[in-house]
Design a protein around this motif. Structure first.
Motif, PDB file in Angstrom:
ATOM      1  N   ARG A  81       0.851  -1.206   0.000  1.00 44.57           N
ATOM      2  CA  ARG A  81       0.000   0.000   0.000  1.00 44.57           C
ATOM      3  C   ARG A  81       0.881   1.249   0.000  1.00 44.57           C
ATOM      4  O   ARG A  81       0.617   2.233  -0.662  1.00 44.57           O
ATOM      5  CB  ARG A  81      -0.916   0.018   1.220  1.00 44.57           C
ATOM      6  N   GLY A 108     -12.931   1.185  -4.556  1.00 46.91           N
ATOM      7  CA  GLY A 108     -12.854  -0.162  -3.966  1.00 46.91           C
ATOM      8  C   GLY A 108     -12.112  -0.087  -2.661  1.00 46.91           C
ATOM      9  O   GLY A 108     -10.952  -0.477  -2.553  1.00 46.91           O
ATOM     10  N   ASP A 129     -17.131   1.951  -2.418  1.00 47.41           N
ATOM     11  CA  ASP A 129     -17.205   0.486  -2.540  1.00 47.41           C
ATOM     12  C   ASP A 129     -18.635   0.086  -2.894  1.00 47.41           C
ATOM     13  O   ASP A 129     -19.568   0.863  -2.714  1.00 47.41           O
ATOM     14  CB  ASP A 129     -16.752  -0.221  -1.253  1.00 47.41           C
ATOM     15  N   ARG A 161     -17.460   3.431 -11.785  1.00 42.93           N
ATOM     16  CA  ARG A 161     -16.139   3.536 -11.159  1.00 42.93           C
ATOM     17  C   ARG A 161     -15.967   4.947 -10.575  1.00 42.93           C
ATOM     18  O   ARG A 161     -15.828   5.117  -9.381  1.00 42.93           O
ATOM     19  CB  ARG A 161     -15.025   3.265 -12.189  1.00 42.93           C
ATOM     20  N   ASN A 177      -7.348  -0.390  -6.267  1.00 45.03           N
ATOM     21  CA  ASN A 177      -6.793  -1.742  -6.180  1.00 45.03           C
ATOM     22  C   ASN A 177      -7.948  -2.653  -6.559  1.00 45.03           C
ATOM     23  O   ASN A 177      -8.735  -3.055  -5.721  1.00 45.03           O
ATOM     24  CB  ASN A 177      -6.311  -2.005  -4.745  1.00 45.03           C
ATOM     25  N   GLU A 202     -14.114  -9.064  -3.325  1.00 42.62           N
ATOM     26  CA  GLU A 202     -12.823  -8.382  -3.190  1.00 42.62           C
ATOM     27  C   GLU A 202     -11.853  -8.859  -4.261  1.00 42.62           C
ATOM     28  O   GLU A 202     -10.952  -8.142  -4.663  1.00 42.62           O
ATOM     29  CB  GLU A 202     -12.213  -8.663  -1.810  1.00 42.62           C
TER      30      GLU A 202
HETATM   31  C1  SAM Z   1      -8.973  -5.991  -4.050  1.00 41.73           C
HETATM   32  S1  SAM Z   1     -10.177  -5.202  -3.046  1.00 41.73           S
HETATM   33  C2  SAM Z   1      -9.236  -3.821  -2.510  1.00 41.73           C
HETATM   34  C3  SAM Z   1      -9.596  -3.342  -1.152  1.00 41.73           C
HETATM   35  C4  SAM Z   1      -8.680  -2.237  -0.613  1.00 41.73           C
HETATM   36  N1  SAM Z   1      -8.645  -1.080  -1.460  1.00 41.73           N
HETATM   37  C5  SAM Z   1      -7.281  -2.760  -0.407  1.00 41.73           C
HETATM   38  O1  SAM Z   1      -6.390  -2.340  -1.137  1.00 41.73           O
HETATM   39  O2  SAM Z   1      -7.074  -3.575   0.480  1.00 41.73           O
HETATM   40  C6  SAM Z   1     -11.276  -4.575  -4.244  1.00 41.73           C
HETATM   41  C7  SAM Z   1     -12.440  -3.807  -3.672  1.00 41.73           C
HETATM   42  O3  SAM Z   1     -13.170  -3.229  -4.754  1.00 41.73           O
HETATM   43  C8  SAM Z   1     -14.552  -3.268  -4.446  1.00 41.73           C
HETATM   44  N2  SAM Z   1     -15.280  -3.070  -5.716  1.00 41.73           N
HETATM   45  C9  SAM Z   1     -15.611  -3.949  -6.665  1.00 41.73           C
HETATM   46  N3  SAM Z   1     -16.255  -3.324  -7.670  1.00 41.73           N
HETATM   47  C10 SAM Z   1     -16.323  -2.008  -7.365  1.00 41.73           C
HETATM   48  C11 SAM Z   1     -16.842  -0.835  -7.990  1.00 41.73           C
HETATM   49  N4  SAM Z   1     -17.456  -0.877  -9.159  1.00 41.73           N
HETATM   50  N5  SAM Z   1     -16.719   0.356  -7.355  1.00 41.73           N
HETATM   51  C12 SAM Z   1     -16.120   0.441  -6.162  1.00 41.73           C
HETATM   52  N6  SAM Z   1     -15.611  -0.636  -5.517  1.00 41.73           N
HETATM   53  C13 SAM Z   1     -15.699  -1.832  -6.102  1.00 41.73           C
HETATM   54  C14 SAM Z   1     -14.715  -4.625  -3.779  1.00 41.73           C
HETATM   55  O4  SAM Z   1     -15.895  -4.697  -3.019  1.00 41.73           O
HETATM   56  C15 SAM Z   1     -13.448  -4.657  -2.905  1.00 41.73           C
HETATM   57  O5  SAM Z   1     -13.669  -4.093  -1.653  1.00 41.73           O
END
Ligand code: SAM
Length: 430
Positions: A81, A108, A129, A161, A177, A202
């Protein structure tokens, strides 16, 4: 930890956490740590509970953040991160003076990026999210750390997005991410997907990270300068090219990429802008290292059987180099009496991948023959196998290398590739 030299220069985890100190200061840490024979504390990185605890401890100790990481969810590795955030900070340093108030979006968000960004850099952040539970946890962590003045958490729809957040407001950057894997990989043999810990949303998305980011790129084409610097991380290096092509197609002003290396894990970043006055810069420490690698790579040593004299060792090593199709130019220096053999070694094709498997097969074959003939040179083969293993791991990324081999009856140094220790036993030919 390997790869730490590729971490961002300002990443505090270039120096790994002092486990001894952690074990004294945080007694609960000891549940997942043991003391090795050399007195060093060994931490069990494979234990998810332990990893969750270590992450919370580091967030507390190094950033003053009090964070709850829910069980069963992704455990955010902090060195990664930080690598990503520090690259974004580099991009700001290129463009603004340090008094500028930065405003960003994290797509996300379990809120790890907004929490770190707010605490470490005082950036104000909107974290979005689609997952209600993620939103609830994020809000809880923001409130727990009294960062409501800098962080806002928003639930968005799966199909969007950036548009809902940035359509009416300017942001300096966005980051993401994304879920890396495609739903089509669910229950597949994809190791990366299978080894990830977290809930499905996720880790998985329709079309995988490339489609996820393509959607982000499409929205950026609409939003243009509403966000000055668009960035995202990707989990597969192979995703960079299709995304760069997409950015070219929509006419992004400039594009940069980054490599985030931490421990044994690597991720990649991509940034783009539509503003001609914004400068972007690659961060590719691994590439830089490739240039410098001949100087930097530490030698690794292997013991060879005590029964070998230097000529036998040299013969065995030469056979191995020939079998790997490495070109060997002898550079024996007549001026130095101690140098018996000196060679420059070049690799033109990757002949070492799967060498271990090949060796194992050959060994099995040889063993079965040996059983019949009662031959006793098993020891020799296992040492060659060790050399192979090393060549395989050292140059595993299809990286061609050049190395210089010296042999002086004490040792053979394959600089930057291998260090072959030869015991000082004079053979009758020397
Ligand atoms: C790989 S995780 C990353 C979580 C955090 N940012 C991290 O780095 O630990 C991806 C995240 O994106 C969210 N997500 C999926 N589609 C999304 C969208 N269209 N808009 C926002 N978030 C989304 C998921 O719910 C999940 O929490």
């Amino acid at each position: 930890m390997p790869n730490n030299q590729f971490m961002h220069p300002r990443n505090i985890y270039r120096t790994p956490p002092a486990f001894k100190e952690l074990s004294i200061k945080y007694p609960e840490f000891n549940k997942y740590a043991s003391t090795g024979l050399n007195g060093k504390i060994v931490f069990d990185f494979k234990n998810q509970e332990g990893l969750r605890l270590l992450t919370t401890i580091l967030l507390k100790k190094d950033f003053g953040l009090d964070v709850d990481l829910p069980v069963g969810r992704l455990i955010p590795t902090i060195p990664l991160r930080l690598n990503y955030l520090l690259w974004i900070e580099d991009l700001f340093n290129l463009n603004y003076d340090n008094t500028k108030k930065i405003k960003g979006i994290d797509i996300g968000s379990s809120c790890i990026y907004p929490l770190l960004a707010a605490k470490q850099f005082q950036w104000s952040m909107v974290g979005t999210d689609i997952n209600k539970e993620a939103i609830k946890n994020a809000i809880k962590n923001v409130e727990k750390n009294n960062l409501q003045n800098l962080i806002q958490v928003l639930e968005v729809s799966e199909w969007e997005r950036l548009l809902p957040v940035a359509v009416d407001e300017h942001y300096d950057f966005c980051m993401c991410n994304p879920p890396f894997h495609s739903y089509s990989n669910l229950n597949s043999s994809d190791d990366e997907a299978n080894n990830s810990i977290g809930i499905t949303s996720e880790m998985y998305t329709i079309g995988g990270e490339v489609d996820f980011v393509k959607k982000m790129i499409k929205e950026s084409e609409i939003l243009q300068n509403s966000i000055s610097i668009y960035t995202t991380m990707v989990g597969y290096k192979a995703s960079l090219d299709p995304l760069k092509n997409e950015l070219k197609a929509i006419g992004a002003c400039s594009v940069a990429e980054a490599g985030f290396y931490q421990g044994r894990n690597a991720r990649w970043g991509i940034a783009w802008t539509f503003q001609s006055d914004i400068k972007l810069k690659d961060f590719l420490p691994n590439k830089e290292f490739q240039k410098e690698k001949l100087k930097l790579r530490p030698p690794v040593s292997f013991k060879i059987p005590e029964t070998y004299d230097s000529i036998t060792a040299l013969t065995k090593l030469s056979e191995l180099l020939v079998s790997l199709k490495l070109s060997t130019a002898i550079l024996k220096s007549k001026s130095d009496e101690n140098v018996l053999y000196q060679a420059d070694i070049q690799a033109y094709e990757n002949t070492w991948t799967h060498q271990r498997r090949k060796r194992r097969m050959e060994k099995r074959l040889a063993d079965s023959k040996r059983q019949k003939t009662n031959d006793n040179c098993l020891h020799v083969e296992s040492d060659e196998e060790k050399v192979d293993q090393h060549l395989e791991t050292t140059v595993n990324a299809k990286r061609l290398f050049s190395a210089t081999l010296f042999f002086n009856s004490l040792r053979i140094d394959l600089y930057n590739a291998i260090w072959y220790n030869i015991p000082l036993i004079k053979g009758k030919n020397e």
